[in-house]
Design a protein around this motif. Structure first.
Motif: not given
Length: 130
Positions: A19-26
């Motif tokens: 599992k990886r950390n999640y980061e959305s678009e701006l």
């Protein structure tokens, strides 16, 4: 057949370990004064923010202004965005319910949900999950 089942179980087990950390678009606000992105810590179970949906708020010059821990767990469905007009952040959550914040003096201030805000929250959910 047993070999295929064992192979599938092995693949599923191995991929769940990565599992990886999640980061959305701006996402830019309608006024252009702010941007937000969301992150989720999915890897460090010892951290206070493990699996929490965090909103990062940036100013017009892309400087991070503040962080907002929404209180939403990543195990549930959620979505974040802006109202169509203004600088109001809207959160849809199947975990804790819908919430909204206005930005005042570079700080998010939670506001009471209205029918219009709840409708926007449900729209954001439909855009993400439908």
């Amino acid at each position: 057949m047993k070999n295929y089942v064992a192979l599938i179980i092995s693949i599923l087990t191995l991929t769940s370990c990565f599992k990886r950390n999640y980061e959305s678009e701006l996402i830019k606000s309608p006024t252009g004064n702010f941007e937000i992105k969301t992150t989720v810590n999915r890897t460090d179970k010892n951290a206070d923010n493990y699996a929490d949906v965090i909103i990062h708020i940036f100013d017009i010059k892309s400087n991070m202004v503040t962080l907002l821990n929404t209180g939403v767990g990543d195990f549930s469905k959620w979505s974040v965005g802006w109202t169509k007009i203004g600088d109001t952040i809207v959160l849809q959550s199947s975990d804790i319910g819908n919430k909204a914040w206005i930005i005042s003096n570079n700080k998010p201030i939670e506001i009471k949900m209205t029918d219009n805000l709840n409708n926007r929250a449900e729209f954001l959910k439909s855009q993400k999950y439908d």
